[in-house]
Design an enzyme around this catalytic site. Sequence first.
Site, PDB file in Angstrom:
ATOM      1  N   GLY A   1       1.355  42.350   6.240  1.00 41.54           N
ATOM      2  CA  GLY A   1       0.274  41.388   6.424  1.00 41.54           C
ATOM      3  C   GLY A   1       0.751  40.227   7.290  1.00 41.54           C
ATOM      4  O   GLY A   1       0.010  39.717   8.134  1.00 41.54           O
ATOM      5  N   THR A   2       1.988  39.839   7.082  1.00 43.84           N
ATOM      6  CA  THR A   2       2.569  38.751   7.881  1.00 43.84           C
ATOM      7  C   THR A   2       2.534  39.095   9.371  1.00 43.84           C
ATOM      8  O   THR A   2       2.139  38.277  10.198  1.00 43.84           O
ATOM      9  CB  THR A   2       4.024  38.500   7.431  1.00 43.84           C
ATOM     10  OG1 THR A   2       4.014  38.065   6.072  1.00 43.84           O
ATOM     11  CG2 THR A   2       4.693  37.439   8.291  1.00 43.84           C
TER      12      THR A   2
ATOM     13  N   ASN B   1      -4.893  33.234  -1.771  1.00 43.94           N
ATOM     14  CA  ASN B   1      -3.968  33.944  -2.648  1.00 43.94           C
ATOM     15  C   ASN B   1      -3.539  33.060  -3.818  1.00 43.94           C
ATOM     16  O   ASN B   1      -3.078  33.557  -4.829  1.00 43.94           O
ATOM     17  CB  ASN B   1      -2.741  34.416  -1.866  1.00 43.94           C
ATOM     18  CG  ASN B   1      -2.139  33.337  -0.987  1.00 43.94           C
ATOM     19  OD1 ASN B   1      -2.830  32.765  -0.135  1.00 43.94           O
ATOM     20  ND2 ASN B   1      -0.876  33.043  -1.175  1.00 43.94           N
TER      21      ASN B   1
ATOM     22  N   SER C   1      -2.795  44.070   4.065  1.00 40.51           N
ATOM     23  CA  SER C   1      -1.449  44.424   3.629  1.00 40.51           C
ATOM     24  C   SER C   1      -1.541  45.474   2.535  1.00 40.51           C
ATOM     25  O   SER C   1      -2.328  45.328   1.594  1.00 40.51           O
ATOM     26  CB  SER C   1      -0.732  43.180   3.100  1.00 40.51           C
ATOM     27  OG  SER C   1       0.502  43.553   2.531  1.00 40.51           O
ATOM     28  N   ALA C   2      -0.735  46.528   2.656  1.00 41.88           N
ATOM     29  CA  ALA C   2      -0.850  47.660   1.722  1.00 41.88           C
ATOM     30  C   ALA C   2      -0.363  47.326   0.312  1.00 41.88           C
ATOM     31  O   ALA C   2      -0.931  47.789  -0.673  1.00 41.88           O
ATOM     32  CB  ALA C   2      -0.078  48.862   2.267  1.00 41.88           C
ATOM     33  N   HIS C   3       0.694  46.500   0.204  1.00 41.20           N
ATOM     34  CA  HIS C   3       1.286  46.321  -1.130  1.00 41.20           C
ATOM     35  C   HIS C   3       0.464  45.403  -2.035  1.00 41.20           C
ATOM     36  O   HIS C   3       0.789  45.231  -3.204  1.00 41.20           O
ATOM     37  CB  HIS C   3       2.743  45.861  -1.040  1.00 41.20           C
ATOM     38  CG  HIS C   3       2.957  44.427  -0.671  1.00 41.20           C
ATOM     39  ND1 HIS C   3       3.187  43.449  -1.617  1.00 41.20           N
ATOM     40  CD2 HIS C   3       2.989  43.802   0.523  1.00 41.20           C
ATOM     41  CE1 HIS C   3       3.371  42.286  -0.989  1.00 41.20           C
ATOM     42  NE2 HIS C   3       3.248  42.478   0.300  1.00 41.20           N
TER      43      HIS C   3
ATOM     44  N   CYS D   1       9.770  23.932  -7.938  1.00 44.22           N
ATOM     45  CA  CYS D   1      11.026  24.684  -7.984  1.00 44.22           C
ATOM     46  C   CYS D   1      10.865  26.122  -7.536  1.00 44.22           C
ATOM     47  O   CYS D   1      11.747  26.683  -6.903  1.00 44.22           O
ATOM     48  CB  CYS D   1      11.609  24.652  -9.388  1.00 44.22           C
ATOM     49  SG  CYS D   1      12.040  22.986  -9.869  1.00 44.22           S
TER      50      CYS D   1
HETATM   51  C1  PLP Z   1       0.775  38.583   0.689  1.00 46.09           C
HETATM   52  C2  PLP Z   1      -0.053  37.870   1.700  1.00 46.09           C
HETATM   53  C3  PLP Z   1       0.273  37.899   3.061  1.00 46.09           C
HETATM   54  C4  PLP Z   1       1.531  38.557   3.577  1.00 46.09           C
HETATM   55  O1  PLP Z   1       1.502  39.945   3.499  1.00 46.09           O
HETATM   56  P1  PLP Z   1       2.909  40.744   3.515  1.00 46.09           P
HETATM   57  O2  PLP Z   1       2.504  42.157   3.699  1.00 46.09           O
HETATM   58  O3  PLP Z   1       3.564  40.480   2.195  1.00 46.09           O
HETATM   59  O4  PLP Z   1       3.692  40.201   4.659  1.00 46.09           O
HETATM   60  C5  PLP Z   1      -0.556  37.264   3.954  1.00 46.09           C
HETATM   61  N1  PLP Z   1      -1.661  36.629   3.532  1.00 46.09           N
HETATM   62  C6  PLP Z   1      -2.015  36.584   2.243  1.00 46.09           C
HETATM   63  C7  PLP Z   1      -3.270  35.887   1.853  1.00 46.09           C
HETATM   64  C8  PLP Z   1      -1.221  37.185   1.278  1.00 46.09           C
HETATM   65  O5  PLP Z   1      -1.568  37.119  -0.006  1.00 46.09           O
END
Ligand code: PLP
Length: 389
Positions: A71-72, A151, A199-201, A325
Site C-alpha cells: 500500500g505504501t 486507519n 494493500s493485500a495484508h 511511546c
Molecule cells: C497499512 C496502510 C498503508 C500501508 O500499506 P502497506 O501495505 O502496509 O505498506 C497505507 N495506508 C493505510 C490507510 C494503511 O492502513
Amino acid sequence: MRRVYLDCAATTPMRDEVLEAMSPYFKVRFGNPSSIHSFGQEAKGAIEEAREKVAALVGGRGEEIVFTSSGTEADNFAIKGTVYASKRNDNHIITSSIEHHAVLESCHFLEKRGTSVTYLPVDRYGLVDPEDVRAAITEKTVLISIMHASNEVGTIEPIAEIGKIARERGIPLHTDAVQTAGHIPVNVDELGVDLLSLSAHKLYGPKGMGALYIRKGTRLVSFMHGGEQERRRRASTENVPGIVGFGKAAELSQSELSKEAQRLTSLRTKLIEGLFERIDRLILNGHPTKRLPNNVNVSIEFVEGESILLNLDLENIAVSTGSACSSSSLEPSHVLLALCLPHELAHGSLRFTMGLYTIEEDIDRVLEALPPIVARLRAMSPLLRQSGI
Ligand SMILES: *Cc1c(COP(=O)(O)O)cnc(C)c1O
C-alpha cells in the site's frame, strides 16, 4: 487461553484459502510470467485472473490495476508519479492532515523539492470538509489526495463529494482505500476517483503486496524502470504467489462484504456501549456513525495508552494506541492531534480493530479485563491527583 487480536488495522492473518491458492505458485507453477513457454504462460494467466478480481473489488477494469509491493508503494506511486508527470514545475497538492505516513511523507518529500502542499484540517470527528478542498484549489493544483477512511479513528471521508469537485475542476483525485477495500463498498466510479491504493495484508492476503488503480487516461510517471511488466508501469518480475493471494483475498472479501460489515458493526456497538457502561471519563474518537464497521477508538482520561496496551497484552489481548511511546517519538499520533484532542487525551487513546476472526467472546474478554486495569492505573496516576477529581 485464546489470544485475542484486535489490531486488524495494523495487519490481518491470511485466510487458509489464500495460502492454499498461493501455494502452487512457489514451486510447481514457478514460471516467469514474461516467458513464452507454458511455465510462463501459466503464471501469466494466474496474474491476469487475480487482476480481474482485484479490479472487481473496486469496480474498475483489470487493465487499470497495477500491482505494487505494498500500500505504501501504491501511495508513493500515485503522488510522486502524478507530480513527476505534470508539466509545471510550480505544482500544488491538496491532502489532509490525517493521512497515512505513506501519503504524508511522500508529500513532505516533494515539498522539499519545490511542490507546495496544502494539508487540510479536519473537524473534531476527523472529517474533511469538501468545501475546504474546493477553496484550496489553485491553478497550480495537480492532485488531490484524501484517504477513504482513517486507519486510526475509522472516520469515513466524503470522497464522492470531493470527487465531484475534482471532476468539475479537472484535477485528478487519489484516495488511499487500504482500510476500506474489502470492508465496505468501494467503487471508483461512484467515488469519482482516478487513483486508488490497496494493500493485500489488510484484507487477509499476504504482506508485501499492494495495488494502485489508475483510471484509464490518468497521467503517471513510473519509478521502477527495467522490463516491460505491468504494461511498462512497474518493472520487475511479478510476485506471482503474492498476486494470486491478493486476488483470492479480494474475491473472498467481496463475496462476504455486506454480511461481515453487519456482523462487525454489531460487535462495534457492543464494545462501545460496554466500555461506556463500565469506564467513566471516556471519549469516543472519530465519527459516531461515518465509521469503519471494525474500528473503535477511545481516549481514557488519566491513563497512558501504552500502559493499558501492555497490561492488556499480559492478558493476551492485542490492541493499539496513538499514544507517544508506541510511535517511537515523543509526540502522540498526528491524527489525534489533528482532531484537536488535548495531549493528555491523545496519550490515553486505545484503538480496537476487529476482523474476520473476532468473536463476541473477544469483546466480552475486553469488557472484563479493561475496567480493572484502568482502575489500577488511575489509582497511581499523578494526573488524576492533580485534577482533584
Ligand atoms: C497499512 C496502510 C498503508 C500501508 O500499506 P502497506 O501495505 O502496509 O505498506 C497505507 N495506508 C493505510 C490507510 C494503511 O492502513
